[in-house]
Design an enzyme around this catalytic site. Structure first.
Site, PDB file in Angstrom:
ATOM      1  N   LYS A  12     -13.569  -6.256  -8.670  1.00 23.37           N
ATOM      2  CA  LYS A  12     -14.139  -6.567  -7.360  1.00 23.37           C
ATOM      3  C   LYS A  12     -15.636  -6.848  -7.522  1.00 23.37           C
ATOM      4  O   LYS A  12     -16.323  -6.117  -8.242  1.00 23.37           O
ATOM      5  CB  LYS A  12     -13.920  -5.399  -6.400  1.00 23.37           C
ATOM      6  CG  LYS A  12     -12.447  -5.147  -6.111  1.00 23.37           C
ATOM      7  CD  LYS A  12     -12.247  -4.015  -5.125  1.00 23.37           C
ATOM      8  CE  LYS A  12     -10.858  -4.040  -4.521  1.00 23.37           C
ATOM      9  NZ  LYS A  12      -9.787  -3.666  -5.453  1.00 23.37           N
TER      10      LYS A  12
ATOM     11  N   LYS B 153       0.844  -1.188   0.000  1.00 23.68           N
ATOM     12  CA  LYS B 153       0.000   0.000   0.000  1.00 23.68           C
ATOM     13  C   LYS B 153       0.885   1.245   0.000  1.00 23.68           C
ATOM     14  O   LYS B 153       1.557   1.547   0.997  1.00 23.68           O
ATOM     15  CB  LYS B 153      -0.918  -0.025   1.229  1.00 23.68           C
ATOM     16  CG  LYS B 153      -1.990  -1.098   1.118  1.00 23.68           C
ATOM     17  CD  LYS B 153      -2.913  -0.808  -0.061  1.00 23.68           C
ATOM     18  CE  LYS B 153      -3.823  -1.955  -0.407  1.00 23.68           C
ATOM     19  NZ  LYS B 153      -4.545  -1.737  -1.667  1.00 23.68           N
TER      20      LYS B 153
HETATM   21 MG    MG Z   1      -6.213  -1.945  -5.786  1.00 20.50          MG
END
Ligand code: MG
Length: 367
Positions: free
Chosen positions: A265, A165
């Site tokens: 997603k 991240k």
């Molecule tokens: Mg991503």
């Protein structure tokens, strides 16, 4: 077969690592997940799950799932949950947009179809490829040293794909990518996911500064156009995520050659029916995929496993086992990580049995 009742439970999912942090100082400590149930006149009940990554990741928030279900649910009573294309057409006619609201119902309808057909959802989604699928591990945003120190532990759990991240201060991010890449072993894959956190010139700088490193760059900037500009100046394999939320933008991105891998997603697309369409198009167009959801527990992970396991292996870049990140188990029969891999259940439907003592009372019921 007819839908008799739609209900939902609200479940809190704390994290083993306490907090999950990503770009722009965003973080979540306890996830607010909605478990959706669809009950039929035959006694068959299907389950789905929708768990946004807080209210500031995608245009979705936890209370919005429940509010949306109250709005949409009455339109679906009396309909046949096995007619999935028709169900999705009805949902889109009754409620414009809000794909994440529809996702839990769509997953629950696939669960019903699988139980009815006595087939696992992955076989209905196209067939099971191989024995299992490989998982990535997200590395929550910390100092470069702390993030690098996490790699060995995750590798000991079997993970070989790491999603770092980034999306913070570009100089610190360059150090994060360098520190983590120094810990990689042959066969490992590293993705630097900025989660829209850089502006265009920062992203170009980071990409240039890590030119010598074998790393994928994911969703550097907020808009599709900024990402495309970065992509055209970036030597690394390139992943789009937040911007790709329907077929229109997927096809545009393909035409622009804007990505090598796309992160799809389930709730971002609006359920298994819609993500399957996008998945199958990506296979036809030669685009690799990370297939997952925004977050979730056992039921979301089961749905992810069926989707990933029904995807031709060369096109599945990675997938994820969110149920191993959280401390609460909402269902029996969900996939469990073994050596950094997981497999979809061979039982009919999603193959899960919710734990009533964990789900608690219903927070909404439409009948
Ligand atoms: Mg991503």
């Amino acid at each position: 077969m007819k839908i008799d009742r739609i209900f939902a439970h609200r479940v809190e999912l704390p994290l083993h690592e306490t907090t999950y942090k990503w770009s722009g100082g965003k973080s979540v400590t306890v996830f607010d997940s909605t478990i959706v149930g669809v009950e039929t006149d035959t006694g068959l009940v299907g389950y789905g799950e929708v768990c946004p990554l807080g209210p500031f990741y995608l245009p979705a928030y936890a209370d919005g799932v429940r509010a949306g279900l109250r709005e949409l649910g009455p339109h679906l009573l009396g309909k046949d949950p096995r007619e999935l294309t028709k169900m999705n057409y009805l949902m889109d006619a009754a409620l414009k947009g809000h794909p994440y609201v529809k996702s839990g119902i769509d997953i629950a309808c696939w669960d019903i179809l699988g139980q009815f057909a006595q087939m696992p959802v992955c076989e209905l989604l196209g067939g099971r490829y191989g024995a299992d699928v490989h998982l990535y591990r997200a590395i929550s945003q910390e100092t470069p040293e702390l993030m690098a120190a996490k790699v060995a532990g995750y590798r000991a759990e079997g993970y070989r794909r790491f999603q770092l991240k980034v999306g913070g201060d570009p100089d610190v991010d360059i150090a994060r990518i360098r520190a983590v890449s120094a810990k990689l072993q042959p066969g490992d894959r590293l993705v630097a996911d900025a989660n829209t956190g850089w502006i265009q010139h920062e992203a170009v700088r980071v990409a240039r500064a890590v030119q010598d490193i074998d790393v994928y760059i994911e969703q550097p900037c907020l808009t599709y156009e900024e990402c495309l500009a970065v992509r055209r100046q970036c030597p690394h394999p390139f992943v789009l995520d937040e911007n790709i939320d329907d077929l229109g933008i997927l096809l545009r991105a393909r035409a622009d050659l804007a990505m090598d891998v796309v992160n799809l997603k389930i709730s971002k697309l609006g359920g298994l029916t819609k993500i399957r369409q996008a998945r199958d198009l990506c296979v036809s167009m030669g685009i690799g995929m990370t297939l997952e959801d925004s977050w979730g527990g056992d039921i979301a992970t089961a749905a992810i496993a069926h989707l990933a396991h029904s995807t031709p292996t060369p096109f599945l870049f990675s997938t994820t086992d969110f149920n191993s990140y959280v401390t609460v188990s909402t269902a029996e029969g969900a996939p469990q990580r073994v050596n950094g891999r997981m497999a979809a259940s061979t039982a009919p439907g999603l193959g899960i049995r919710p734990r009533p003592e964990v789900l608690g009372p219903r927070v909404l019921e439409i009948a």
